[in-house]
Design an enzyme around this catalytic site. Structure first.
Site, short mmCIF file in Angstrom:
data_model
loop_
_atom_site.label_atom_id
_atom_site.label_comp_id
_atom_site.label_asym_id
_atom_site.label_seq_id
_atom_site.Cartn_x
_atom_site.Cartn_y
_atom_site.Cartn_z
N HIS A 423 34.20 44.47 -21.39
CA HIS A 423 33.41 43.71 -22.36
C HIS A 423 33.13 42.28 -21.93
O HIS A 423 32.74 41.46 -22.77
CB HIS A 423 34.12 43.68 -23.72
N LYS A 615 27.76 34.29 -35.61
CA LYS A 615 28.60 34.97 -34.62
C LYS A 615 29.74 34.03 -34.26
O LYS A 615 29.75 32.86 -34.67
CB LYS A 615 27.80 35.35 -33.38
N ARG A 616 30.68 34.54 -33.51
CA ARG A 616 31.81 33.72 -33.07
C ARG A 616 31.29 32.43 -32.42
O ARG A 616 30.35 32.45 -31.64
CB ARG A 616 32.65 34.53 -32.07
N LYS A 621 27.61 30.93 -26.35
CA LYS A 621 26.67 31.46 -27.34
C LYS A 621 25.68 30.39 -27.80
O LYS A 621 24.70 30.69 -28.47
CB LYS A 621 27.44 32.04 -28.53
N THR A 726 25.99 43.05 -30.50
CA THR A 726 25.51 44.10 -31.40
C THR A 726 24.85 43.51 -32.64
O THR A 726 24.09 44.20 -33.31
CB THR A 726 26.66 45.03 -31.84
N LYS A 730 21.58 44.76 -35.28
CA LYS A 730 21.60 44.81 -36.74
C LYS A 730 20.46 43.99 -37.33
O LYS A 730 19.80 44.41 -38.29
CB LYS A 730 22.93 44.28 -37.27
#
Length: 895
Positions: A423, A615-616, A621, A726, A730
């Site tokens: 991952h 998100k985290r 990110k 992911t 969504k």
């Protein structure tokens, strides 16, 4: 509306997902609008137990009686459901049926639903045992399940009956469901992926089990206090968990520390500390199937509950010391590993749950008289990231030390059983444990690891004579001041297959992470692009859009065969569909606006563009890039004339996600976001043109409110650093478009949905190293007036104090800008301008959103799991058939 166009014949639905035709009785009832009599339960041939000393005749008589006592499934009619709920109020909760509150109604309803799940769950397991099917065991340190109640009701087809039943006794189902607390069993994408996979395993009738840890506390509950993130304990079990079944009859010993003795026949691991792993089971129902799978989580208990001798001597702490030490293992998800004790606890957690899991799997396998060298014929174990990798070594120990097999037979069996999902694309993020810690905590395992590595290096030396560098790279043991065990190398060496989770990621796994292993050719490297379940993320989270889809494709079967949604695309410019689509989106935005009003006291314009990044929180990110652009937009609005403001596209920027407690820079980014929100939302000159919110404590339930309301979602990681993602899937399934980099699953989503459905920007993966070096060594400078103004405002403490401004600005210096925030800044703003221009044309925007929804079939987790089953696990569907029901055609499922 005109007849829907059929899916493109050149791209048919996968046969394993073609579930049209015969359906379970619950879903037949839904279609007919009636409630039929309950079905006869599956009659197991081998599932009955016989009391010791019973005569054969008595045995037969007893089994007939037991079968007859519970020969039917629980009734689905409303009156029967009401009786079941009230029965649990009275007998399970011990409350009066005349006076119970909404939480009591939730508990009783949950128990009533669980009763139904247990029926099919027991029958499913009996069927699997009777047919001796091959099972897959999915090992994950996280399972981010979300709330159970609504998901279970929808999957087993009794949502409308329970809603009516609760209405009849004075409760609203939605209000009752809101009483449920999110289980604190995961943190982010890793755990949510595992949850989606469990749903798809059950729906596709694949024999599977999930295994993990029953954490007493979640990672933490996030609050924002004085604009800073603060962490408080997430004791999600404060009111218990009605969905789990404590299995005191399923316990296994787990040893730590101790010493090794050679008894002449082999090595024996003795002494040390022994704890008990106690099973807690949660049924996982498939959609429109009788198959119900199991999520088994392990809770740590002391082997000896209480030291009476110490207590009698007055040493009260010592009397419970073993209990405290054991229970720490399953107390907290991801304990801080910045200290030696934290590292030890994490390794304990990993070994604890895989040790219990393997004992459980072997016990189940040995119900039939056969050698453990055939384990791979009935057991496939998937390692979800490197956390469970020690399972490879534990299986070797069990085969050799407990069951007497030699090295070669044990190693061959082990490699045939395990497969590994990677991952991460970052070599420095791959998990390592110090040899010293491993030797102390798991001495036998360290011994086995050394031997695995010795044989591995011996083989490599014969194949690549004189290439010491290659051997050093491929070694499981990393030499240095502190020797380390490379868990990813161990996972690759000990598995038959290694997979990435998106096409670009799987390519990087081969070229960047494990190129030497790819060339060696002993492990199969494949891609398994992630997916999400449309049952939870569309049908449950977004019923308004789901109704629109079902209307236009003239079927609700798309929830198990998403490719049916392709029929939407033929009508993407149809005014009626666009109106229905926009109405559904507006309802979802109003729901999120109500949440914001409740928690922030601010009304937002639901006609504005809802721009979401949840998100985290992590530097790669690039929430920092997003909030810098928000400041630019704020500055532009402040300079606009009244005429310009009338033409501007209003935005509501929504952020959410947790920063790890010890990750200072991530917490600084949150503080900058909340500071900007504080300034923007209190500036009357801005009005409705811009609002900014950081929604704390992001979890599955909050996601189910945010995601359906999105117009635009941000997936803007530095290229080459996001394995898949992911949440991007969504958001698009829920009718939004993406602004993003060419990273992770973004690339495949763009390929499937069309270039015009994604606003792309930024340097590409293959350019990253070069561009990073240009910044670092002064060969490229970013001199943009908008960025300079933002940096000046931060330096002047307009949005935050020096404690935050200093680290933020330092990270934006060219030689520190590892994540290329400044390098991609201008490109990002250009993409945002394109977003504004497109959103202003509502018909075009809606057409693109509908097109994207229609083309997302590849990203259903049903497709992902079917590929795992076919290409890695070699597991077949096993739908069981209750005796009175003609089930979906099993032959179609096995094609």
């Amino acid at each position: 509306i005109p007849p829907s166009s059929p899916p493109n014949p050149s791209d048919p639905p996968h046969p394993a997902m073609s579930l049209s035709g015969k359906r379970t009785a619950s879903f037949q009832d839904l279609a007919k609008g009636t409630v039929t009599a309950p079905e006869q339960r599956y009659q197991s041939v081998t599932g009955a137990s016989t009391p010791q000393g019973a005569a054969p005749a008595d045995d037969e008589k007893r089994n007939k009686l037991l079968a007859g006592l519970m020969s039917q499934y629980l009734s689905r009619d409303v009156l029967a459901i009401q009786k079941q709920i009230i029965s649990h109020v009275e007998y399970t909760l011990a409350r009066t049926r005349y006076n119970f509150d909404s939480f009591g109604a939730y508990q009783a309803t949950a128990y009533a639903v669980r009763d139904r799940l247990i029926e099919s769950w027991n029958d499913t397991q009996h069927y699997f045992t009777e047919k001796d099917v091959k099972r897959v065991y999915y090992l994950s340190l996280e399972f981010l399940m979300g709330r159970y109640l609504t998901n279970a009701l929808m999957n087993i087809g009794v949502h409308s009956q329970f809603k009516e039943a609760l209405d009849g006794i004075g409760f609203n189902l939605e209000a009752v469901a809101s009483e449920e607390r999110d289980p604190g069993l995961g943190n982010g994408g890793l755990g949510r992926l595992a949850a989606c996979f469990m749903d798809s395993l059950a729906t596709l009738n694949l024999p599977g089990w999930g295994y993990g840890i029953r954490y007493k506390y979640g990672m933490f509950e996030q609050k924002i206090k004085d604009l800073y993130q603060v962490e408080i304990p997430d004791y999600w079990l404060v009111h218990g968990n009605p969905w789990e079944i404590e299995r005191l009859d399923v316990t296994y010993p787990v040893r730590f520390f101790g010493h090794l003795e050679n008894n002449g026949k082999g090595w024996e691991w003795t002494g040390g500390e022994v704890v008990q792993a106690v099973a807690y089971d949660s049924p996982i129902p498939g959609y429109d199937t009788y198959n119900t799978l199991n999520l088994r989580l392990w809770n740590a208990k002391p082997a000896k509950e209480f030291d009476l001798d110490s207590f009698s001597k007055g040493d009260y702490y010592a009397a419970i010391a073993a209990k405290e030490e054991a229970e720490k293992i399953s107390s907290v998800l991801y304990p801080n590993d910045s200290t030696d004790s934290g590292k030890e606890l994490r390794l304990k957690q990993q070994y604890f749950f895989v040790c219990a899991t393997l004992q459980d799997a072997i016990r189940r396998f040995l119900k039939k008289d056969r050698p453990l060298t055939e384990l791979h014929t009935k057991v496939a174990i998937q390692l979800n990231d490197t956390h469970p990798t020690i399972a490879i070594v534990e299986l070797m120990r069990l085969l050799m030390d407990e069951h007497g097999f030699g090295w070669s037979a044990s190693w061959k069996t082990t490699r045939q059983v395990f497969s590994y999902t990677n991952h991460t694309v970052l070599p420095e993020a791959l998990e390592k444990w110090s040899c010293a810690l491993m030797e102390k905590l798991l001495p036998r395992h360290m011994q086995i690891i050394y031997e695995i590595n010795r044989r591995h290096l011996e083989e490599l030396a014969n194949k690549y004579p004189g290439d010491g560098d290659k051997l050093a790279r491929m070694s499981i043991i990393e030499d240095g001041y502190q020797k380390m065990v490379r868990m990813a190398n161990l996972a690759v060496v000990g598995s038959h297959t290694c997979n990435g989770v998106a096409a670009i990621h799987s390519g990087l796994v081969k070229t960047n992470l494990f190129p030497d292993f790819v060339k060696l050719g002993q492990t199969n490297f494949v891609n398994m692009t992630n997916g999400v379940t449309p049952r939870r993320w569309m049908q449950q989270a977004n019923p308004d859009l789901s109704s629109v889809i079902s209307h236009w494709v003239e079927s609700d079967e798309w929830v198990v065969n998403y490719d049916l949604c392709k029929a939407l695309e033929a009508h993407k410019d149809n005014a009626d569909l666009q109106r229905e689509f926009a109405d559904a989106k507006k309802k979802n935005k109003m729901r999120l606006a109500a949440y914001i009003k409740k928690h922030f006291g601010i009304e937002v314009n639901t006609d504005a563009l809802f721009d979401v990044q949840v998100k985290r929180i992590h530097e790669y990110k690039r929430q920092l890039l997003n909030i810098l652009a928000v400041i630019v937009r704020y500055n532009q609005i402040k300079k606009m004339s009244a005429e310009d403001k009338a033409k501007a596209v209003p935005r509501v920027n929504i952020f959410g996600g947790k920063a790890a407690a010890g990750y200072a820079q991530a917490k600084n980014i949150i503080r900058l976001i909340t500071g900007v929100a504080n300034v923007v939302n209190n500036d009357p000159a801005v009005g409705d043109l811009l609002k900014v919110f950081f929604l704390p404590n992001y979890n599955v339930t909050l996601a189910e409110t945010i995601i359906p309301a999105n117009d635009l979602s941000e997936h803007i990681s530095t290229a080459g650093m996001e394995a898949s993602g992911t949440s991007n899937m969504k958001f698009v399934m829920n009718g939004g478009l993406i602004i993003g980099t060419f990273d992770g699953a973004n690339i495949e989503i763009r390929e499937e949905c069309g270039d015009d459905t994604m606003f792309t920007f930024g340097v590409l993966t293959e350019q990253i190293d070069e561009e990073r070096n240009k910044l670092k060594y002064g060969n490229y400078t970013v001199n943009d007036d908008r960025l300079n103004e933002v940096k000046r405002q931060i330096a002047e403490h307009k949005y935050c104090g020096e404690d935050v401004a200093g680290p933020i600005l330092k990270a934006l210096e060219p030689y520190n800008d590892y994540y290329l925030v400044t390098r991609d800044f201008v490109s990002y703003l250009d993409a945002q301008d394109k977003v504004d221009a497109t959103f202003a044309d509502k018909a075009k925007w809606n057409s693109l959103c509908i097109q994207a929804v229609a083309r997302m079939g590849k990203f259903s987790s049903d497709r992902t799991i079917k590929e795992y089953a076919d290409q890695i696990w070699h597991v077949d569907p096993a739908p069981f058939v209750p005796s009175s029901v003609s089930y979906k055609d099993p032959s179609a499922l096995k094609q």
